[in-house]
Design a protein around this motif. Sequence first.
Motif, PDB file in Angstrom:
ATOM      1  N   LYS A  22      71.759  52.151  64.381  1.00 35.61           N
ATOM      2  CA  LYS A  22      71.209  52.032  65.735  1.00 35.61           C
ATOM      3  C   LYS A  22      71.835  50.865  66.474  1.00 35.61           C
ATOM      4  O   LYS A  22      72.226  50.978  67.643  1.00 35.61           O
ATOM      5  CB  LYS A  22      69.688  51.860  65.659  1.00 35.61           C
ATOM      6  N   VAL A  23      71.934  49.728  65.806  1.00 36.47           N
ATOM      7  CA  VAL A  23      72.507  48.543  66.430  1.00 36.47           C
ATOM      8  C   VAL A  23      73.964  48.792  66.821  1.00 36.47           C
ATOM      9  O   VAL A  23      74.387  48.435  67.923  1.00 36.47           O
ATOM     10  CB  VAL A  23      72.397  47.329  65.495  1.00 36.47           C
ATOM     11  N   ALA A  24      74.729  49.424  65.922  1.00 34.99           N
ATOM     12  CA  ALA A  24      76.134  49.696  66.212  1.00 34.99           C
ATOM     13  C   ALA A  24      76.275  50.584  67.438  1.00 34.99           C
ATOM     14  O   ALA A  24      77.081  50.313  68.334  1.00 34.99           O
ATOM     15  CB  ALA A  24      76.802  50.348  65.004  1.00 34.99           C
ATOM     16  N   ALA A  25      75.487  51.662  67.497  1.00 43.22           N
ATOM     17  CA  ALA A  25      75.559  52.585  68.631  1.00 43.22           C
ATOM     18  C   ALA A  25      75.194  51.887  69.937  1.00 43.22           C
ATOM     19  O   ALA A  25      75.887  52.029  70.949  1.00 43.22           O
ATOM     20  CB  ALA A  25      74.643  53.778  68.397  1.00 43.22           C
ATOM     21  N   LEU A  26      74.126  51.109  69.924  1.00 41.16           N
ATOM     22  CA  LEU A  26      73.681  50.425  71.143  1.00 41.16           C
ATOM     23  C   LEU A  26      74.659  49.335  71.561  1.00 41.16           C
ATOM     24  O   LEU A  26      74.935  49.156  72.750  1.00 41.16           O
ATOM     25  CB  LEU A  26      72.286  49.841  70.926  1.00 41.16           C
ATOM     26  N   ASP A  27      75.216  48.625  70.591  1.00 43.46           N
ATOM     27  CA  ASP A  27      76.169  47.568  70.918  1.00 43.46           C
ATOM     28  C   ASP A  27      77.463  48.112  71.490  1.00 43.46           C
ATOM     29  O   ASP A  27      78.151  47.436  72.258  1.00 43.46           O
ATOM     30  CB  ASP A  27      76.473  46.713  69.678  1.00 43.46           C
ATOM     31  N   TYR A  28      77.822  49.328  71.123  1.00 41.37           N
ATOM     32  CA  TYR A  28      79.056  49.925  71.648  1.00 41.37           C
ATOM     33  C   TYR A  28      78.837  50.664  72.962  1.00 41.37           C
ATOM     34  O   TYR A  28      79.765  51.278  73.483  1.00 41.37           O
ATOM     35  CB  TYR A  28      79.668  50.862  70.611  1.00 41.37           C
ATOM     36  N   GLY A  29      77.621  50.607  73.497  1.00 44.76           N
ATOM     37  CA  GLY A  29      77.410  51.139  74.834  1.00 44.76           C
ATOM     38  C   GLY A  29      76.440  52.289  74.965  1.00 44.76           C
ATOM     39  O   GLY A  29      76.254  52.819  76.060  1.00 44.76           O
ATOM     40  N   ALA A  30      75.797  52.716  73.863  1.00 42.14           N
ATOM     41  CA  ALA A  30      74.789  53.773  73.967  1.00 42.14           C
ATOM     42  C   ALA A  30      73.580  53.257  74.737  1.00 42.14           C
ATOM     43  O   ALA A  30      73.263  52.068  74.710  1.00 42.14           O
ATOM     44  CB  ALA A  30      74.357  54.243  72.583  1.00 42.14           C
ATOM     45  N   ASP A  31      72.915  54.146  75.447  1.00 39.06           N
ATOM     46  CA  ASP A  31      71.740  53.767  76.223  1.00 39.06           C
ATOM     47  C   ASP A  31      70.435  54.046  75.481  1.00 39.06           C
ATOM     48  O   ASP A  31      69.408  53.452  75.784  1.00 39.06           O
ATOM     49  CB  ASP A  31      71.738  54.519  77.558  1.00 39.06           C
ATOM     50  N   ASP A  32      70.486  54.954  74.507  1.00 34.15           N
ATOM     51  CA  ASP A  32      69.291  55.255  73.717  1.00 34.15           C
ATOM     52  C   ASP A  32      69.736  55.920  72.422  1.00 34.15           C
ATOM     53  O   ASP A  32      70.888  56.366  72.284  1.00 34.15           O
ATOM     54  CB  ASP A  32      68.347  56.175  74.491  1.00 34.15           C
ATOM     55  N   PHE A  33      68.828  55.989  71.464  1.00 32.75           N
ATOM     56  CA  PHE A  33      69.139  56.496  70.123  1.00 32.75           C
ATOM     57  C   PHE A  33      67.945  57.305  69.639  1.00 32.75           C
ATOM     58  O   PHE A  33      66.813  56.823  69.675  1.00 32.75           O
ATOM     59  CB  PHE A  33      69.397  55.309  69.184  1.00 32.75           C
ATOM     60  N   LEU A  34      68.194  58.540  69.231  1.00 30.47           N
ATOM     61  CA  LEU A  34      67.126  59.421  68.762  1.00 30.47           C
ATOM     62  C   LEU A  34      67.490  59.954  67.391  1.00 30.47           C
ATOM     63  O   LEU A  34      68.589  60.476  67.175  1.00 30.47           O
ATOM     64  CB  LEU A  34      66.935  60.579  69.743  1.00 30.47           C
ATOM     65  N   THR A  35      66.566  59.804  66.445  1.00 32.29           N
ATOM     66  CA  THR A  35      66.819  60.219  65.065  1.00 32.29           C
ATOM     67  C   THR A  35      66.395  61.664  64.840  1.00 32.29           C
ATOM     68  O   THR A  35      65.310  62.071  65.266  1.00 32.29           O
ATOM     69  CB  THR A  35      66.055  59.301  64.087  1.00 32.29           C
ATOM     70  N   LYS A  36      67.245  62.442  64.182  1.00 29.77           N
ATOM     71  CA  LYS A  36      66.910  63.808  63.806  1.00 29.77           C
ATOM     72  C   LYS A  36      66.030  63.769  62.556  1.00 29.77           C
ATOM     73  O   LYS A  36      66.243  62.928  61.681  1.00 29.77           O
ATOM     74  CB  LYS A  36      68.175  64.602  63.480  1.00 29.77           C
ATOM     75  N   PRO A  37      65.101  64.711  62.434  1.00 36.65           N
ATOM     76  CA  PRO A  37      64.681  65.717  63.428  1.00 36.65           C
ATOM     77  C   PRO A  37      63.806  65.080  64.496  1.00 36.65           C
ATOM     78  O   PRO A  37      63.200  64.026  64.272  1.00 36.65           O
ATOM     79  CB  PRO A  37      63.891  66.714  62.594  1.00 36.65           C
TER      80      PRO A  37
END
Length: 226
Positions: free
Chosen positions: A87-102
């Motif tokens: 989550k931290v990696a995705a957000l630090d690289y510019g993602a605006d939100d993170f949703l875990t499957k399912p």
Amino acid sequence: MQILVVEDDNRISAFLIKGLEECGYLVTLCKNAEDVLKHYSGIQWDLIILDIMLPGIDGVQLLQTLRYKKIYAPVLMLSALNSVQDKVAALDYGADDFLTKPFHFDELLSRIKALTRRSKHQGQVSADNTLLFGELSISLQQYKVFLGGAEIELSPREYKLLVYLAENADKTVSRVQILNAVWGITFDNHTNVVDVYISYLRNKIEKGGAKYIYTVKGVGYIFKTD
């Protein structure tokens, strides 16, 4: 509203497309990062839903490339991985939100609405997608902030915090809400990281004399202009 879905799992992509189209969204599906960069990076997307585990170039690498190309459409990352590091990696690289499957489709819709919502209060969005608050302007396309025409240097986290506050202008937001929206993961509720970054922002955007960020005692903060 045009949404690009980047997902190689046929079951998940069919689920997403069916649900989103039934809600009135225009959806385009792409199954790998290479095709996105070759055919779809020049389109003005309202939102990109991006899976992390893609064949070839993965979702985080694609996200980095999009941001490097100055493509600033909101990005919602999907992943079966639930580690804090991912989550931290995705957000630090510019993602605006993170949703875990399912995930539940209603939660996805709620995230989409939150990401695409723009302030309808004192802030106005100009033709070039800039939030305007008196002398303060926030470019959502260039990731830049100006005060009285002079650019203010903000860190990525400071910028994201400012955008979150500005898009919720005239609404009190709690420290927990800020932590979830800006840092994207659950921190210790007693951490002072929000207060520290609020102080950083105040020192940078209020140095001209105008006040934008107000403390709501015992609750959090509110962004507004006099």
